[in-house]
Design a protein around this motif. Structure first.
Motif, mmCIF file in Angstrom:
data_model
loop_
_atom_site.group_PDB
_atom_site.id
_atom_site.type_symbol
_atom_site.label_atom_id
_atom_site.label_comp_id
_atom_site.label_asym_id
_atom_site.label_seq_id
_atom_site.Cartn_x
_atom_site.Cartn_y
_atom_site.Cartn_z
ATOM 1 N N PHE A 28 0.763 -1.819 0.047
ATOM 2 C CA PHE A 28 0.389 -0.332 0.336
ATOM 3 C C PHE A 28 0.375 1.302 0.033
ATOM 4 O O PHE A 28 0.493 2.247 -0.422
ATOM 5 C CB PHE A 28 -1.142 0.620 1.193
ATOM 6 N N ILE A 29 2.221 1.326 0.894
ATOM 7 C CA ILE A 29 2.603 2.456 1.176
ATOM 8 C C ILE A 29 2.842 2.687 -0.606
ATOM 9 O O ILE A 29 3.840 3.741 -0.869
ATOM 10 C CB ILE A 29 3.746 2.035 1.840
ATOM 11 N N LEU A 30 4.184 1.415 -0.989
ATOM 12 C CA LEU A 30 4.563 1.309 -2.669
ATOM 13 C C LEU A 30 3.583 2.295 -3.376
ATOM 14 O O LEU A 30 3.891 2.891 -4.529
ATOM 15 C CB LEU A 30 5.043 0.425 -3.038
ATOM 16 N N ASN A 31 2.264 1.572 -3.265
ATOM 17 C CA ASN A 31 1.120 2.178 -4.155
ATOM 18 C C ASN A 31 0.848 3.260 -3.779
ATOM 19 O O ASN A 31 0.927 3.979 -5.080
ATOM 20 C CB ASN A 31 0.488 1.223 -4.307
ATOM 21 N N TYR A 32 1.020 3.745 -3.105
ATOM 22 C CA TYR A 32 0.674 5.305 -2.535
ATOM 23 C C TYR A 32 2.004 5.776 -3.119
ATOM 24 O O TYR A 32 1.481 7.222 -3.283
ATOM 25 C CB TYR A 32 0.257 5.131 -1.094
ATOM 26 N N TYR A 96 12.037 3.366 5.757
ATOM 27 C CA TYR A 96 13.070 4.083 4.936
ATOM 28 C C TYR A 96 11.666 4.160 4.121
ATOM 29 O O TYR A 96 12.672 5.831 3.126
ATOM 30 C CB TYR A 96 13.224 2.419 4.631
ATOM 31 N N LEU A 97 10.964 3.942 3.455
ATOM 32 C CA LEU A 97 10.240 4.563 2.042
ATOM 33 C C LEU A 97 9.841 5.805 2.563
ATOM 34 O O LEU A 97 10.077 7.079 1.702
ATOM 35 C CB LEU A 97 9.240 3.364 1.796
ATOM 36 N N GLU A 98 9.229 6.522 3.686
ATOM 37 C CA GLU A 98 9.509 7.619 4.115
ATOM 38 C C GLU A 98 10.179 9.016 3.651
ATOM 39 O O GLU A 98 10.258 9.819 3.550
ATOM 40 C CB GLU A 98 8.107 7.907 5.100
ATOM 41 N N VAL A 106 3.423 9.497 4.065
ATOM 42 C CA VAL A 106 1.990 8.461 5.463
ATOM 43 C C VAL A 106 2.275 9.059 6.455
ATOM 44 O O VAL A 106 1.124 8.288 7.353
ATOM 45 C CB VAL A 106 2.530 6.964 4.826
ATOM 46 N N TYR A 107 2.893 9.684 7.112
ATOM 47 C CA TYR A 107 3.146 10.430 8.289
ATOM 48 C C TYR A 107 2.746 11.512 8.006
ATOM 49 O O TYR A 107 3.425 12.292 8.183
ATOM 50 C CB TYR A 107 4.724 9.760 9.077
ATOM 51 N N LEU A 198 -5.549 9.368 3.889
ATOM 52 C CA LEU A 198 -4.675 8.298 4.014
ATOM 53 C C LEU A 198 -3.544 8.507 4.518
ATOM 54 O O LEU A 198 -2.234 9.395 4.646
ATOM 55 C CB LEU A 198 -4.987 7.309 2.801
ATOM 56 N N SER A 199 -2.788 8.037 6.082
ATOM 57 C CA SER A 199 -1.817 7.806 6.837
ATOM 58 C C SER A 199 -1.406 6.465 6.298
ATOM 59 O O SER A 199 -2.381 5.334 6.202
ATOM 60 C CB SER A 199 -1.758 8.200 8.262
ATOM 61 N N TYR A 200 -0.200 6.398 7.986
ATOM 62 C CA TYR A 200 0.338 4.808 7.385
ATOM 63 C C TYR A 200 -0.466 3.441 8.301
ATOM 64 O O TYR A 200 -1.110 2.814 8.399
ATOM 65 C CB TYR A 200 0.841 4.795 8.147
#
Lengths: 246, 246
Positions: A28-32, A96-98, A106-107, A198-200
């Motif tokens: 979801f994070i990668l897609n977002y 790491y992604l953030e 996402v945060y 949307l968030s983590y």
């Protein structure tokens, strides 16, 4: 030539499709964040061999002192193709992604600790009644040749026991919805965990919904969509743009 | 003539002083928002009579079907002296004060739900190991004429049992500190729960610290100040401007 993209290691079920909540959390994070990636499928009995072969770190140490290897694993060669970043803990992957790809965060600012406590409360309290039904259902949906590597564990509750298991889960989800509704008086949109974006926390929660959708599509999932005044169905709908499997 | 101010109903211990975490939660918000108020002291055995006399609502229904009256109670005649607002649930009081007196907010935008889950996790998980030591210590510090109205309950752990009780609490507080430290990488100041400003979550947490400080000043409190790399001592220090009892 396009730069080498991020690789996500995931485990298929018998369909085959992506079903595990920890893997979906990363997906979801990668897609977002609209990051290009590709999936490498690893069956559960083969995880240790596959992760050792790419020098992935273990995520824990077993009681026997041996290292424990778990999915998801994320390999990111974007910055240094010869020395890629390799991570296996979903919370560390999210962090790491953030940090590495801060666009579409996402945060929300200052919220990492409270987001972490949200996830811990979800795991320690909200999801507990779901396990007696979801764990055996999950096992039953693994490919037969994967299942034979693991002990069967508890059997799937049937008849009234099955209905009771889902009902126990519903009660806990309703209590959780009541906490989320604290935002409703002008501080949220009745869908997401923080404010209106949307968030983590939402991606962790919808990953659990995805698990139920994949593992119990004709029973649990139909019920969950009715729970808590439709709150979980609304979150699912909101997250559908981020359900691709690349 | 000055307008009638807010009244907070609180229960003293034998010293007498304010010690109960639910009362301090409200007191911290009043002090933080710089709202004038005065305290009415009600001893525990007299709570129902005192609250019925001001037409305060019960906060729950007992197993016998009777209404249950609890402190804190907040009476706010500021807007309508002849028909004051009367509230008894600390979460509802916090929400009321935030909406009615929005200056110096205690909820960062969009965070009410996550703040609520923080409080619930604190109560359901973090504080549980504290109860076997803190509940008997609290009882022992009530005035003798109040204690006689209640059954004694469990006795205070002594010797190695006492040390074990505090150690069990320390382990859980350390785990909680690790979650709060998720903010440390640029998303917080290592003291507060969200970002760099005090919020409701901090006042709930420091109210628990106040409980320990008041009930076990020479034993538990000295230990707590050393726990989690001094994190709780730093939060206490940060909140000292809001510890007045008006």
């Amino acid at each position: 030539m396009a730069p080498p993209s991020i690789v996500l290691y995931d485990a298929p079920n018998a369909t085959p499709e992506s079903w595990a909540p920890n893997m979906w959390r990363v997906r979801f994070i990668l897609n977002y964040k609209r990051l290009p990636y590709r999936t490498v499928w690893v069956e559960f009995h083969d995880v240790e061999r596959a992760l050792r072969s790419i020098n992935a770190p273990p995520t824990a140490t077993g009681r026997d002192g041996r290292p424990v290897y778990t999915l998801p694993a994320l390999v990111d060669p974007s910055r240094s193709p010869s020395n890629p970043v390799i991570l296996c803990n979903p919370n560390m992957i999210a962090e790491y992604l953030e940090v590495t790809y801060p666009a579409r965060p996402v945060y929300p600012p200052g919220s990492r600790a409270l987001q972490s406590i949200f996830v811990q409360y979800l795991m320690d309290v909200v999801l507990q009644p779901l396990l007696p039904i979801m764990v055996p259902l999950t096992y039953s949906r693994l490919p037969a040749h994967v299942r034979q590597h693991f002990r069967g564990g508890p059997s799937i509750p049937s008849g009234p026991h099955r209905a009771q298991a889902w009902e126990a889960a519903r009660v806990r989800f309703d209590q959780f919805a009541a906490m989320l509704e604290k935002n409703n008086a002008g501080d949220g949109d009745g869908v997401v965990a923080m404010g209106r974006e949307l968030s983590y926390a939402d991606f962790v929660l919808v990953s659990v919904l995805m698990w139920i959708n994949r593992v119990s599509p004709d029973d649990g999932w139909i019920q969950v969509c009715q729970w808590s005044g439709g709150r979980w169905a609304r979150l699912w709908e909101r997250c559908t743009p981020y359900m691709n499997v690349l």
